[in-house]
Design a protein around this motif. Structure first.
Motif, PDB file in Angstrom:
ATOM      1  N   GLN A   1      53.435  38.527  42.442  1.00 31.47           N
ATOM      2  CA  GLN A   1      52.694  39.019  41.260  1.00 31.47           C
ATOM      3  C   GLN A   1      53.359  40.127  40.727  1.00 31.47           C
ATOM      4  O   GLN A   1      52.962  40.248  39.644  1.00 31.47           O
TER       5      GLN A   1
ATOM      6  N   TYR B   1      45.535  35.624  41.894  1.00 34.96           N
ATOM      7  CA  TYR B   1      44.939  37.049  41.677  1.00 34.96           C
ATOM      8  C   TYR B   1      43.703  37.231  42.287  1.00 34.96           C
ATOM      9  O   TYR B   1      43.355  38.325  43.001  1.00 34.96           O
TER      10      TYR B   1
ATOM     11  N   GLN C   1      44.039  37.314  46.210  1.00 35.59           N
ATOM     12  CA  GLN C   1      44.447  38.635  46.811  1.00 35.59           C
ATOM     13  C   GLN C   1      43.598  39.543  46.826  1.00 35.59           C
ATOM     14  O   GLN C   1      43.270  40.529  47.707  1.00 35.59           O
TER      15      GLN C   1
ATOM     16  N   GLU D   1      44.529  39.649  34.828  1.00 34.04           N
ATOM     17  CA  GLU D   1      43.707  40.660  35.609  1.00 34.04           C
ATOM     18  C   GLU D   1      42.207  40.623  34.697  1.00 34.04           C
ATOM     19  O   GLU D   1      41.203  41.055  35.295  1.00 34.04           O
TER      20      GLU D   1
ATOM     21  N   ALA E   1      40.286  37.659  35.330  1.00 33.71           N
ATOM     22  CA  ALA E   1      39.798  37.806  36.789  1.00 33.71           C
ATOM     23  C   ALA E   1      38.731  38.680  36.687  1.00 33.71           C
ATOM     24  O   ALA E   1      37.417  38.371  37.233  1.00 33.71           O
TER      25      ALA E   1
END
Ligand SMILES: Nc1ncnc2c1ncn2[C@@H]1O[C@H](COP(=O)(O)O)[C@@H](O)[C@H]1O
Ligand SMILES: Nc1ncnc2c1ncn2[C@@H]1O[C@H](COP(=O)(O)O)[C@@H](O)[C@H]1O
Ligand SMILES: [Mg+2]
Ligand SMILES: [Mg+2]
Lengths: 310, 310
Positions: free
Chosen positions: A191, B188, B191, B284, B287
């Motif tokens: 990442q 992502y 995680q 992100e 996400a």
């Protein structure tokens, strides 16, 4: 305008909020920054949070770009007696949040205000005041974007010892016995843009030849306390559906020890590989250690630093 | 004591620091919090950073738990005319940093001090003052640790349409044509503890039956502007080693459009799936949107929130 009402913090589902102090987290963007900061700050209260002696509940509200939902949230915070932490790029939104909190008696902290001000003074440039999703902003796919994606795809492909012929393409290679956290650590590093391969060390299984042909400076051994490893393996065996009573080779103490010894001998034969003790470390902590060593080896200087350009 | 000299910020290697203002980032822990905050704050200066009009170089120093390296770094910051941003849990370290900066004329910002103080007052409990790696701290492998690892391993296994029989086990399923960012987005989310499966939509290839058998509320379609997609696919084709001039089916505009239309028809036939436009969004950001919708669908209330217990 894009309006994201509320985002979860971690996998925790919507828990019954019975008792405990509340922390409201508000962002005009994703909310990841305020979440990260509050989470790190809560690390300072572990002595009290443990066993929920003084329980804390966090609530993340993201994509708050309009005044109305912002005021609603602050009113609700006042009702619940919550603390408010926020990141709001638009100065009038930030100022309104501050004033409303004052008015309604809510303690509040602007997470990025001070650092943004400091950078503005440092650069002699005013902040744009534009939140992440402002229509004026244009997000461009830069080289870093492609590099990160490539790193993630490479790392997935190379998980668990797959395709050893590609080891020379990796930036970082992790070697260790099963359940030392190679996979999550690989993904964490990927990442951040590093191409990672991980190679399992299994008793009686020959390691790939290529592992010994690559630059040994990019190989990292992982090791772990045997008692902790057994605990983790037992949990693993259970989640894979083995009964508690089934003694599997995998988690029996003698085997765990023997396999760790075997790994230790491999590491001893490759003294250039640093061996990192992962016992009691979170993935992001081990990642920090690996990257410290990785960059340290690249630029050996008295005050090593790694620089990024913006 | 564990001393981590310096950690890289992203994949950027040690760049020649010629010109530009410096930001020093210091942490007694991993440094990820200060890095995250500085990075978000720099988002407010994009108008000036673009094309390196006012170049900025960041330098991350992590694992700084002793006074001596701390003072060395601050002296160096003074020499370079750098701004200092820090996270130091030990109050005497934080105070010394502040004083030394004052003495040597370095502007400084304590990233977590204010939120930590606010939480202390809110809870009526003093912060421990112990940094992340203090020997007094014990890190325990909690349920969340195992859950996150399981999510990551599941997500890797399910990448790129693999093992469609497992789709019912996923928390979130992403569907979209090639290069809509399914893989990095899946990782992502993994995680963060979500089990994610991604399913490619390929012209003329039948989608797995199980995709239509699972709860449609957990399926998300991804779509993207066709011009941007072509650019990404061209970059991809290049990185896979196709020449610039080789017109591959994959990145030719007609095919790109046709495939996006095909995906659009699949989405139209499954109206419960939200379709997320990923053009111009960072991973992100997408996400955050996926998780907003995911949690929103779980608890439909006027002021939805997601709570996490500590
Ligand atoms: N690239 C960016 N450009 C402008 N503002 C940003 C950028 N990234 C983050 N921010 C702002 O930084 C704060 C934290 O962002 P987030 O982590 O998405 O909640 C929010 O106020 C965002 O609007
Ligand atoms: N679990 C934790 N316990 C105590 N302090 C922590 C914890 N996590 C982070 N911190 C502190 O929070 C700041 C930011 O951490 P880091 O992101 O690791 O640099 C540092 O001062 C750490 O020492
Ligand atoms: Mg693994
Ligand atoms: Mg993919």
């Amino acid at each position: 305008t894009l309006t994201l009402p509320v985002i979860g913090n971690g996998r925790e589902d919507d828990v019954e909020v019975a008792g405990g102090k509340s922390v409201y987290m508000v962002s005009d963007g994703t909310g990841w920054t305020v979440e990260h900061s509050v989470n790190a700050a809560l690390g300072q209260f572990e002595h009290c949070l443990v066993d929920r002696v003084c329980p804390v509940n966090t609530h993340l509200f993201s994509g708050i770009v309009d005044m109305e939902p912002l005021m609603e949230i602050i009113k609700q915070a006042a009702k619940e007696g919550a603390l408010l932490a926020y990141t709001l790029a638009d100065p009038s939104m930030a100022e309104s949040a501050k004033q409303a909190c004052k008015l309604w008696g809510v303690s509040s902290t602007d997470i990025l205000g001070p650092i943004t001000e400091a950078i503005a003074t440092h650069l002699g440039v005013s902040p744009s005041g534009l939140p992440r999703w402002a229509p004026e902003r244009t997000y461009s796919l830069d080289e870093e974007y492609f590099q990160r994606i490539e790193a993630i795809e490479f790392t997935i492909k190379q998980d668990d010892g797959a395709l050893p012929k590609n080891l020379h393409q990796a930036d970082i290679i992790l070697a260790g016995v099963s359940r030392t956290g190679k996979t999550p650590l690989s993904i964490y590093l990927a990442q951040k843009g590093y191409k990672v391969a991980n190679v399992p060390i299994v008793m009686g299984v020959k390691l790939p030849k290529t592992l010994f042909e690559v630059d040994p400076e990019k190989v990292f051994g992982l090791t772990i306390n045997h008692v902790v490893l057994q605990t983790i393996r037992r949990a693993r065996a259970k989640s894979l559906g083995f009964g508690e009573d089934v003694k599997s080779n995998y988690s029996e103490m003698d085997n765990v020890k023997e396999e760790l010894d075997f790994a230790g001998r491999v590491f001893a034969q490759n003294p250039v590989w640093p061996v990192i003790e992962v016992t009691g470390k979170a993935i992001e902590e081990t990642a920090a250690i690996v990257l410290r060593l990785y960059h340290d080896r690249k630029n050996r200087c008295s005050m090593p630093r790694i620089s990024k350009r913006y």
